[in-house]
Write a protein that holds these residues in place. Structure first.
Motif, PDB file in Angstrom:
ATOM      1  N   SER A 248       0.826  -1.206   0.000  1.00  0.00           N
ATOM      2  CA  SER A 248       0.000   0.000   0.000  1.00  0.00           C
ATOM      3  C   SER A 248       0.861   1.257   0.000  1.00  0.00           C
ATOM      4  O   SER A 248       0.640   2.179  -0.790  1.00  0.00           O
ATOM      5  CB  SER A 248      -0.936   0.000   1.217  1.00  0.00           C
ATOM      6  OG  SER A 248      -1.940  -0.979   1.072  1.00  0.00           O
ATOM      7  N   SER A 249       1.865   1.294   0.880  1.00  0.00           N
ATOM      8  CA  SER A 249       2.710   2.490   0.944  1.00  0.00           C
ATOM      9  C   SER A 249       3.633   2.585  -0.261  1.00  0.00           C
ATOM     10  O   SER A 249       3.879   3.680  -0.785  1.00  0.00           O
ATOM     11  CB  SER A 249       3.525   2.492   2.247  1.00  0.00           C
ATOM     12  OG  SER A 249       4.397   1.380   2.298  1.00  0.00           O
ATOM     13  N   GLY A 252       1.254   3.578  -3.145  1.00  0.00           N
ATOM     14  CA  GLY A 252       0.348   4.709  -2.936  1.00  0.00           C
ATOM     15  C   GLY A 252      -1.102   4.339  -3.139  1.00  0.00           C
ATOM     16  O   GLY A 252      -1.900   5.127  -3.654  1.00  0.00           O
TER      17      GLY A 252
END
Length: 423
Positions: A248-249, A252
């Motif tokens: 997810s990080s 994005g």
């Protein structure tokens, strides 16, 4: 977005599974790591190892993304692309590859510093691939690095030279033999010119727009959960986030948009480099598994350490990643063994038992359960019903122990040697 990641210490066979399912997706995206990855893909009886490229690169109708959470070595990237085109001349990666402008660059001195720290007794020897990955990530955190988007900056060349000279001054002491600064600079800037021929964009916007249009995204992790910088067996870990949260990080994309999380695990364990490995084998069984399984690093050629399947570590990896399906590989390598062992829990020094392994003391004793082995060549089977009964028992045992279904079983190294199970 669905995610594929390794659940052990890497080398679980992620590339093969991603290659198998990527045709069901519109986009495959790498979210962490760099040229320290080694995802092996088979095509027409030949094998190639991908490093920075996503494993969907062979699918012409699939868009491939090198995401923001990765680090990109332009020299290694150019070599990988040229090797890919030599392997399959029909591929046109410049048409189906997008690179994040925010991905950080691996500079030539990062590699040299990596070698220096691995060989210098003043530092902890980790056993890295010496590709400069840790140096790039550390300079990212120090806010002293350059990103892919910076290559269009008018002062990019001067900024690179400044960083290279700084690293060179540090390395120049003692009797170390270094390549000339001019040599490594020239090679780097030639690779930058090559990199400029590929599309570069804000991939988080590109990916979220695709998702909003109903397109399917497959996030591809490199290394594995037990090598995660935060949740792995620190300090003997990689330098990036290898977990589902890292997807997810690194891309994005909101966790709310995550669907299936495929976790890949071997029927036994392997590890490269230093670090705790409670189930490690030092006997003939370990040698047999290593030789039969060709357990040598796809990126480095280093012999891998071998151990029995570690259920506490596997349960931990499943827990922190929220894994929804387990894909089991290398069961074919254990075929023919009279018995196989599985670590069900650990016994600690004070006599207590640990069922899920996060941080473990070095003296934790693995408690092994011995299961009957299975006979026969499973590599040619086309149906899960044809599997040996003892292997079915092994899979049933794993389903009960893990609490997550084993939905695929790899039966050999070939692209089609994988069975979907009725779990």
């Amino acid at each position: 977005m669905d995610i594929v990641l390794g659940l052990q210490w890497g080398d679980e066979g992620k590339g093969k599974f991603i290659d198998l399912i990527s045709e069901d997706y519109d986009i495959t995206a790498r979210f962490n790591g760099g040229a320290n990855a080694g995802h092996s893909i088979e095509r027409n009886g030949k094998r190639i190892t991908l490093k920075s490229l996503p494993s969907g690169i062979f699918m012409k109708d699939v868009q491939n993304v090198i995401g923001t959470g990765t680090v990109l070595d332009p020299v290694s990237f150019r070599n990988e692309i040229l090797n890919l085109q030599k392997f399959d001349g029909s591929l046109e990666p410049e048409k189906n590859l997008v690179i994040s402008q925010k991905a950080h660059l691996v500079l030539p001195t990062h590699r040299l510093l990596d070698v220096f720290m691995e060989e210098n007794p003043d530092y902890t020897t980790i056993g890295t691939t010496k590709n400069g990955i840790a140096q790039a990530y550390s300079n990212k955190i120090l806010r002293q690095n350059l990103r892919v988007g910076d290559i269009e900056s008018p002062d990019f060349k001067n900024r690179v030279i400044h960083i290279l000279e700084r690293g060179y001054r540090f390395l120049a002491g003692g009797d170390r033999v270094l390549p000339s600064l001019e040599e490594i600079s020239s090679e780097f800037f030639e690779a930058i010119d090559f990199l400029k021929t590929f599309k570069r964009t804000e991939t988080e916007i590109f990916l979220n727009k695709a998702l909003s249009e109903g397109k399917k995204v497959l996030a591809e992790g490199s290394q594995a959960a037990m090598l995660d910088i935060d949740h792995g067996t620190y300090p003997y870990v990689t330098s990036s986030s290898t977990t589902a949260a890292g997807a997810s990080s690194g891309l994005g994309i909101s966790p709310k948009k995550v669907g299936e999380i495929f976790g890949i695990a071997k029927a036994y364990c392997t590890r490269v480099g230093n670090g705790i490995f409670p189930t490690e084998l030092f006997d003939q069984a370990g040698e047999e598994i290593r030789d039969k399984g060709h357990e040598f690093g796809s990126n480095t050629g280093r012999p891998r350490r071998i151990g029995w399947l570690d259920l506490p570590a596997l349960r931990y990896a499943i827990m922190i990643n929220g894994v929804t399906q387990v894909i089991l590989t290398k069961a074919d390598i254990l075929s023919g063994m009279k018995s196989v062992a599985v670590c069900t829990h650990y016994e600690l020094e004070d006599g207590t038992l640990e069922m899920t392994a996060g941080t473990l003391p070095e003296n934790a004793r693995p408690v092994l359960k011995t299961l009957e082995g299975w006979e026969g060549d499973i590599s040619t089977l086309k149906n899960a019903f044809e599997l040996p009964e003892k292997l079915k028992d092994f899979l049933f045992f794993l389903n009960n122990e893990l609490g997550v279904p084993v939905t695929y079983l790899s039966t050999g190294p070939g692209r089609q040697q994988i069975l979907k199970l009725n779990s």
